[in-house]
Design an enzyme around this catalytic site. Structure first.
Site, PDB file in Angstrom:
ATOM      1  N   PRO A  33       0.841  -1.195   0.000  1.00  0.00           N
ATOM      2  CA  PRO A  33       0.000   0.000   0.000  1.00  0.00           C
ATOM      3  C   PRO A  33       0.878   1.248   0.000  1.00  0.00           C
ATOM      4  CG  PRO A  33       0.323  -0.705   2.242  1.00  0.00           C
ATOM      5  CD  PRO A  33       1.137  -1.645   1.380  1.00  0.00           C
ATOM      6  N   ALA A  85      -4.754   4.913   3.988  1.00  0.00           N
ATOM      7  CA  ALA A  85      -4.073   3.806   3.310  1.00  0.00           C
ATOM      8  C   ALA A  85      -5.071   2.939   2.570  1.00  0.00           C
ATOM      9  CB  ALA A  85      -3.310   2.962   4.319  1.00  0.00           C
ATOM     10  N   ASN A  86      -4.547   2.129   1.658  1.00  0.00           N
ATOM     11  CA  ASN A  86      -5.326   1.057   1.031  1.00  0.00           C
ATOM     12  C   ASN A  86      -5.021  -0.244   1.747  1.00  0.00           C
ATOM     13  OD1 ASN A  86      -6.113   2.885  -0.935  1.00  0.00           O
ATOM     14  ND2 ASN A  86      -5.565   1.547  -2.628  1.00  0.00           N
ATOM     15  N   ARG A  87      -5.912  -1.207   1.634  1.00  0.00           N
ATOM     16  CA  ARG A  87      -5.614  -2.557   2.100  1.00  0.00           C
ATOM     17  C   ARG A  87      -4.707  -3.231   1.099  1.00  0.00           C
ATOM     18  NH1 ARG A  87      -9.099  -3.777   6.202  1.00  0.00           N
ATOM     19  NH2 ARG A  87     -11.163  -2.839   6.027  1.00  0.00           N
ATOM     20  N   VAL A 109      -1.944   1.809  -4.608  1.00  0.00           N
ATOM     21  CA  VAL A 109      -1.595   3.207  -4.330  1.00  0.00           C
ATOM     22  C   VAL A 109      -2.835   3.936  -3.815  1.00  0.00           C
ATOM     23  CG1 VAL A 109      -0.681   5.326  -5.344  1.00  0.00           C
ATOM     24  CG2 VAL A 109       0.062   3.099  -6.246  1.00  0.00           C
TER      25      VAL A 109
END
Ligand code: CTP
Ligand code: CA
Length: 227
Positions: free
Chosen positions: A21, A33-35, A100
């Site tokens: 991420p 954030a992304n997983r 991203v």
């Protein structure tokens, strides 16, 4: 030897892989954030190295171990990831597997944001992050093969085909990450390889097997017209 194999189908090829991420700071103690576990991107970097490529792995914050035989460039934010990728050019191929974060906070707070009892929280003003895949695909030093990912929860193949065109990459590895599939964070994956030539459905397999098969396809493309 310590610098990795000098032989293999991708010997002498330079590869860039993004993985994990990104973390976009809100203030010194919080982020967006992304997983992403980084498992698929790291497995691809490892498989490219085993095939003899010289691999730069630009990785966001992950808890998994760095693969053997690759140069890891750790980053936090999308902007750092883009800078690290551009610094690693020129390369023969790039695989952008990172999740991203699409947005960052416009003005990162220098101090921790404090609760104000009795009043509403201040809204976060978001701005879009640079698109690393699209930038690399249109870069003056564009690698001859650029591969992106598309993690979707609906309209998988039409979204993936649209991304292929919009971003200007050569292939998209598309996968369904709906909560019901159990793909996110797990060790298995079921992907579709989308290119101008059409769509290939791959059976469900481990992320390591997806990486090995993708690298086989990459090696095939370099042993053909691009080699
Ligand atoms: N990607 C990137 N830089 C970004 C956003 C995405 O390099 N700022 C890359 C990812 O690494 C992936 C591909 O683009 O290889 C597709 O990412 P995805 O999030 O599915 O696409 P987006 O264009 O961000 O569209 P959306 O999230 O709205 O579906
Ligand atoms: Ca996105």
């Amino acid at each position: 030897g310590p610098s990795g194999p000098l032989t293999g189908p991708l010997a002498g090829r330079r590869a860039i892989v993004t993985s994990g991420p990104t973390h976009e700071p809100i203030d010194p103690v919080r982020y967006i954030a992304n997983r992403s576990s980084g498992k698929q991107g790291h497995a691809i970097a490892a498989a490219l190295a085993r095939a003899g490529a010289e691999v730069t792995l630009v990785s966001g914050p992950v808890t998994i171990a760095p693969p053997a035989g690759v140069t890891v460039v750790p980053v936090e934010t999308a902007r750092e990831m883009l800078a690290a990728v551009e610094a690693a050019l020129p390369a023969d191929l790039a695989v952008m597997a990172a999740a991203v974060a699409d947005w960052r906070v416009a003005a990162e707070g220098a101090e921790k944001i404090k609760k104000a009892p009795g009043s509403e929280p201040a809204p976060l003003h978001l701005v879009e992050n640079p698109d690393i895949l699209a930038t690399v695909s249109r870069h003056p030093k564009r690698p001859s093969l650029v591969v992106g990912f598309a993690a979707e929860t609906q309209n998988l193949l039409s979204n993936a085909a649209a991304k292929l065109a919009r971003k200007g990459c050569d292939w998209i590895v598309a996968n369904d990450v709906s909560p019901g599939t159990g793909i996110m964070g797990g060790d298995r994956n079921r992907v579709h390889l989308v290119s101008a030539a059409g769509v290939e459905d791959w059976p469900e397999m481990s992320k390591d097997e997806v990486a090995a098969r993708l690298v086989q396809r990459i090696a095939g493309s370099f042993s053909g017209s691009l080699g």
